[in-house]
Motif scaffolding. Structure first.
Motif, PDB file in Angstrom:
ATOM      1  N   TYR A 107       0.835  -1.214   0.000  1.00 12.77           N
ATOM      2  CA  TYR A 107       0.000   0.000   0.000  1.00 12.77           C
ATOM      3  C   TYR A 107       0.868   1.262   0.000  1.00 12.77           C
ATOM      4  O   TYR A 107       0.514   2.266  -0.632  1.00 12.77           O
ATOM      5  CB  TYR A 107      -0.931  -0.003   1.204  1.00 12.77           C
ATOM      6  N   ILE A 108       1.988   1.224   0.697  1.00 17.31           N
ATOM      7  CA  ILE A 108       2.885   2.385   0.703  1.00 17.31           C
ATOM      8  C   ILE A 108       3.426   2.642  -0.707  1.00 17.31           C
ATOM      9  O   ILE A 108       3.483   3.794  -1.167  1.00 17.31           O
ATOM     10  CB  ILE A 108       4.032   2.168   1.702  1.00 17.31           C
ATOM     11  N   LEU A 109       3.807   1.578  -1.411  1.00 17.49           N
ATOM     12  CA  LEU A 109       4.306   1.735  -2.770  1.00 17.49           C
ATOM     13  C   LEU A 109       3.226   2.280  -3.703  1.00 17.49           C
ATOM     14  O   LEU A 109       3.487   3.180  -4.525  1.00 17.49           O
ATOM     15  CB  LEU A 109       4.816   0.387  -3.286  1.00 17.49           C
ATOM     16  N   LEU A 110       2.016   1.769  -3.589  1.00 21.16           N
ATOM     17  CA  LEU A 110       0.934   2.223  -4.454  1.00 21.16           C
ATOM     18  C   LEU A 110       0.554   3.667  -4.166  1.00 21.16           C
ATOM     19  O   LEU A 110       0.434   4.491  -5.092  1.00 21.16           O
ATOM     20  CB  LEU A 110      -0.279   1.307  -4.280  1.00 21.16           C
ATOM     21  N   LEU A 111       0.356   3.987  -2.886  1.00 15.26           N
ATOM     22  CA  LEU A 111      -0.027   5.352  -2.536  1.00 15.26           C
ATOM     23  C   LEU A 111       1.094   6.338  -2.839  1.00 15.26           C
ATOM     24  O   LEU A 111       0.832   7.488  -3.232  1.00 15.26           O
ATOM     25  CB  LEU A 111      -0.420   5.414  -1.059  1.00 15.26           C
ATOM     26  N   GLY A 112       2.341   5.898  -2.666  1.00 17.97           N
ATOM     27  CA  GLY A 112       3.466   6.769  -3.009  1.00 17.97           C
ATOM     28  C   GLY A 112       3.508   7.080  -4.493  1.00 17.97           C
ATOM     29  O   GLY A 112       3.741   8.227  -4.893  1.00 17.97           O
ATOM     30  N   ALA A 113       3.254   6.071  -5.340  1.00 21.82           N
ATOM     31  CA  ALA A 113       3.240   6.298  -6.786  1.00 21.82           C
ATOM     32  C   ALA A 113       2.094   7.234  -7.182  1.00 21.82           C
ATOM     33  O   ALA A 113       2.265   8.125  -8.026  1.00 21.82           O
ATOM     34  CB  ALA A 113       3.112   4.964  -7.520  1.00 21.82           C
ATOM     35  N   ILE A 114       0.927   7.061  -6.547  1.00 24.03           N
ATOM     36  CA  ILE A 114      -0.212   7.934  -6.845  1.00 24.03           C
ATOM     37  C   ILE A 114       0.087   9.368  -6.409  1.00 24.03           C
ATOM     38  O   ILE A 114      -0.203  10.335  -7.131  1.00 24.03           O
ATOM     39  CB  ILE A 114      -1.485   7.408  -6.156  1.00 24.03           C
ATOM     40  N   ALA A 115       0.679   9.527  -5.221  1.00 24.97           N
ATOM     41  CA  ALA A 115       0.991  10.869  -4.719  1.00 24.97           C
ATOM     42  C   ALA A 115       2.001  11.572  -5.615  1.00 24.97           C
ATOM     43  O   ALA A 115       1.861  12.769  -5.926  1.00 24.97           O
ATOM     44  CB  ALA A 115       1.516  10.774  -3.284  1.00 24.97           C
ATOM     45  N   LEU A 116       3.032  10.848  -6.073  1.00 25.28           N
ATOM     46  CA  LEU A 116       4.034  11.454  -6.951  1.00 25.28           C
ATOM     47  C   LEU A 116       3.417  11.888  -8.273  1.00 25.28           C
ATOM     48  O   LEU A 116       3.733  12.961  -8.798  1.00 25.28           O
ATOM     49  CB  LEU A 116       5.177  10.465  -7.191  1.00 25.28           C
ATOM     50  N   ASP A 117       2.529  11.062  -8.833  1.00 21.90           N
ATOM     51  CA  ASP A 117       1.868  11.434 -10.077  1.00 21.90           C
ATOM     52  C   ASP A 117       0.967  12.649  -9.886  1.00 21.90           C
ATOM     53  O   ASP A 117       0.896  13.531 -10.758  1.00 21.90           O
ATOM     54  CB  ASP A 117       1.044  10.258 -10.606  1.00 21.90           C
ATOM     55  N   ALA A 118       0.264  12.697  -8.755  1.00 24.11           N
ATOM     56  CA  ALA A 118      -0.622  13.836  -8.496  1.00 24.11           C
ATOM     57  C   ALA A 118       0.173  15.128  -8.335  1.00 24.11           C
ATOM     58  O   ALA A 118      -0.209  16.185  -8.869  1.00 24.11           O
ATOM     59  CB  ALA A 118      -1.459  13.562  -7.243  1.00 24.11           C
ATOM     60  N   ILE A 119       1.288  15.059  -7.614  1.00 24.59           N
ATOM     61  CA  ILE A 119       2.133  16.245  -7.435  1.00 24.59           C
ATOM     62  C   ILE A 119       2.708  16.707  -8.778  1.00 24.59           C
ATOM     63  O   ILE A 119       2.734  17.905  -9.086  1.00 24.59           O
ATOM     64  CB  ILE A 119       3.254  15.948  -6.429  1.00 24.59           C
ATOM     65  N   ALA A 120       3.160  15.748  -9.582  1.00 21.59           N
ATOM     66  CA  ALA A 120       3.706  16.100 -10.897  1.00 21.59           C
ATOM     67  C   ALA A 120       2.640  16.733 -11.780  1.00 21.59           C
ATOM     68  O   ALA A 120       2.915  17.688 -12.525  1.00 21.59           O
ATOM     69  CB  ALA A 120       4.283  14.854 -11.567  1.00 21.59           C
ATOM     70  N   PHE A 121       1.408  16.230 -11.698  1.00 24.32           N
ATOM     71  CA  PHE A 121       0.325  16.798 -12.501  1.00 24.32           C
ATOM     72  C   PHE A 121       0.037  18.237 -12.090  1.00 24.32           C
ATOM     73  O   PHE A 121      -0.171  19.107 -12.937  1.00 24.32           O
ATOM     74  CB  PHE A 121      -0.929  15.938 -12.344  1.00 24.32           C
ATOM     75  N   VAL A 122       0.028  18.506 -10.794  1.00 28.40           N
ATOM     76  CA  VAL A 122      -0.230  19.868 -10.310  1.00 28.40           C
ATOM     77  C   VAL A 122       0.894  20.800 -10.742  1.00 28.40           C
ATOM     78  O   VAL A 122       0.652  21.949 -11.158  1.00 28.40           O
ATOM     79  CB  VAL A 122      -0.398  19.866  -8.780  1.00 28.40           C
ATOM     80  N   MET A 123       2.142  20.333 -10.670  1.00 25.52           N
ATOM     81  CA  MET A 123       3.274  21.165 -11.075  1.00 25.52           C
ATOM     82  C   MET A 123       3.216  21.495 -12.564  1.00 25.52           C
ATOM     83  O   MET A 123       3.527  22.623 -12.979  1.00 25.52           O
ATOM     84  CB  MET A 123       4.585  20.458 -10.735  1.00 25.52           C
ATOM     85  N   VAL A 124       2.811  20.531 -13.379  1.00 27.84           N
ATOM     86  CA  VAL A 124       2.681  20.791 -14.813  1.00 27.84           C
ATOM     87  C   VAL A 124       1.536  21.757 -15.075  1.00 27.84           C
ATOM     88  O   VAL A 124       1.630  22.659 -15.922  1.00 27.84           O
ATOM     89  CB  VAL A 124       2.470  19.463 -15.576  1.00 27.84           C
ATOM     90  N   LEU A 125       0.448  21.607 -14.347  1.00 29.71           N
ATOM     91  CA  LEU A 125      -0.730  22.442 -14.558  1.00 29.71           C
ATOM     92  C   LEU A 125      -0.440  23.910 -14.259  1.00 29.71           C
ATOM     93  O   LEU A 125      -0.944  24.799 -14.951  1.00 29.71           O
ATOM     94  CB  LEU A 125      -1.868  21.934 -13.679  1.00 29.71           C
ATOM     95  N   PHE A 126       0.380  24.173 -13.241  1.00 27.01           N
ATOM     96  CA  PHE A 126       0.670  25.553 -12.835  1.00 27.01           C
ATOM     97  C   PHE A 126       2.050  26.013 -13.285  1.00 27.01           C
ATOM     98  O   PHE A 126       2.592  26.972 -12.733  1.00 27.01           O
ATOM     99  CB  PHE A 126       0.550  25.684 -11.311  1.00 27.01           C
ATOM    100  N   SER A 127       2.628  25.364 -14.266  1.00 28.23           N
ATOM    101  CA  SER A 127       3.945  25.756 -14.748  1.00 28.23           C
ATOM    102  C   SER A 127       3.848  26.904 -15.743  1.00 28.23           C
ATOM    103  O   SER A 127       2.772  27.206 -16.287  1.00 28.23           O
ATOM    104  CB  SER A 127       4.649  24.565 -15.393  1.00 28.23           C
TER     105      SER A 127
END
Length: 321
Positions: free
Chosen positions: A280-300
């Motif tokens: 679960y840590i691996l799965l949630l970590g991968a989801i969190a990293l993708d979500a953060i990357a998406f937000v950074m791209v959106l506001f770049s």
């Protein structure tokens, strides 16, 4: 009398037989989860969007990373097909494997696009054949001899810097206008990195712009311009900021999310609690990293520039219609 051990069959020496002979209470009691963890190696080897190279020379090693991509994919696939016995974990493992493959491919392509040879070639335009002055003068002379009206008109070359039509709009630079102007200078002068030569006209246009600005606004434009250069050379922005990059990013995030849902719905009674927690840590970590990357791209800054370009295209399309 000596004890004679029975001969072992060839199947006993296979990797599956070795796994089955391990301690059932140890960390390798159920290798299926270990195989499920293997594709996460590809996800994290892809790295974050904010850094792909530490120095410019790292971009020249894109072929090495490409070979590493092939080797890592082969290693994960080998362990997957060799040691998997729980067919319920096939689907989430394949989903994470594809998501990791996309991540690692993004990094390899970003290194390739930022390599010196590829970057320079991307800036070179088709060769200009130039006017045929000998033919032009022959036609001019023939028309004069025929007493026909003729006139030679010099047409100035268009500027490479865009958006210089209305300087009054730039007297007070807002944050959005700073980004837009910085991107225009970036598109013009990024060739300096590849040792390209520019005309005096472009230099004069740049000097004229900065002489009319305050020191604060001038340094803001230069700061954002340098940030564009940094991101094109040291990050994944050249790959992510494209239609295909957007689609792959959404597709990769959807795969990770689907794998998490599938694993959550599986029967996990035979797995150890600590293994389930780690998964679960691996799965949630991968989801969190993708979500953060998406937000950074959106506001770049790149998104702001792309939005302006889309608006201009919409306006031009409406006027042409």
């Amino acid at each position: 009398m000596d004890n004679i051990s029975p001969p072992t069959s060839p199947s006993d020496s296979s990797p599956k037989a070795k796994w089955s002979g391990r301690d059932k209470s140890g960390p390798f009691a159920n290798p299926d989860l270990l195989v499920f963890w293997a594709p996460f190696l590809l996800v994290h080897l892809g790295g974050p969007d904010t850094i792909t190279a530490l120095v410019l020379e790292d971009n020249e090693l894109w072929l090495q990373h490409f070979l590493g991509l092939g080797f890592q994919c082969w290693a994960v696939a080998y362990s997957f097909f060799l040691l998997f016995s729980n067919r319920n974990l096939w689907l989430p493992t394949v989903l994470i494997y594809i998501a990791g493959l996309i991540k690692y491919t993004e990094r390899t392509r970003a290194l390739y696009l930022a390599s010196s040879y590829r970057f320079r070639n991307s800036l070179l335009t088709d060769p200009d054949p130039r006017p045929n002055y000998a033919k032009l003068m022959d036609e001019y002379t023939n028309m004069l001899e025929a007493k026909l009206p003729v006139k030679i008109e010099m047409i100035s070359k268009p500027n490479r810097i865009n958006g210089t039509s209305n300087e009054a709009d730039w007297d007070k630079l807002s944050d959005l206008k700073v980004v837009q102007r910085a991107y225009e200078f970036f598109e013009t002068f990024k060739g300096l990195i590849a040792d390209l030569i520019f005309s005096f006209r472009e230099r004069n246009l740049s000097r004229e712009f900065f002489l009319k600005r305050s020191a604060r606004h001038a340094f803001l434009v230069v700061e954002v311009e340098l940030n564009f250069i940094y991101e094109i050379l040291y990050t994944k922005m050249a790959v992510v900021q494209a239609n295909l990059g957007y689609l792959l990013r959404v597709f990769s995030f959807s795969l990770t999310l689907a794998a998490s849902v599938v694993f959550y719905m599986l029967e996990k009674s035979k797995f150890k609690t600590i293994d389930i927690v780690i998964t679960y840590i691996l799965l949630l970590g991968a989801i969190a990293l993708d979500a953060i990357a998406f937000v950074m791209v959106l506001f770049s800054d790149w998104t702001s520039v792309a939005q302006k370009a889309n608006n201009l295209q919409s306006i031009c399309g409406a006027q042409c219609a």
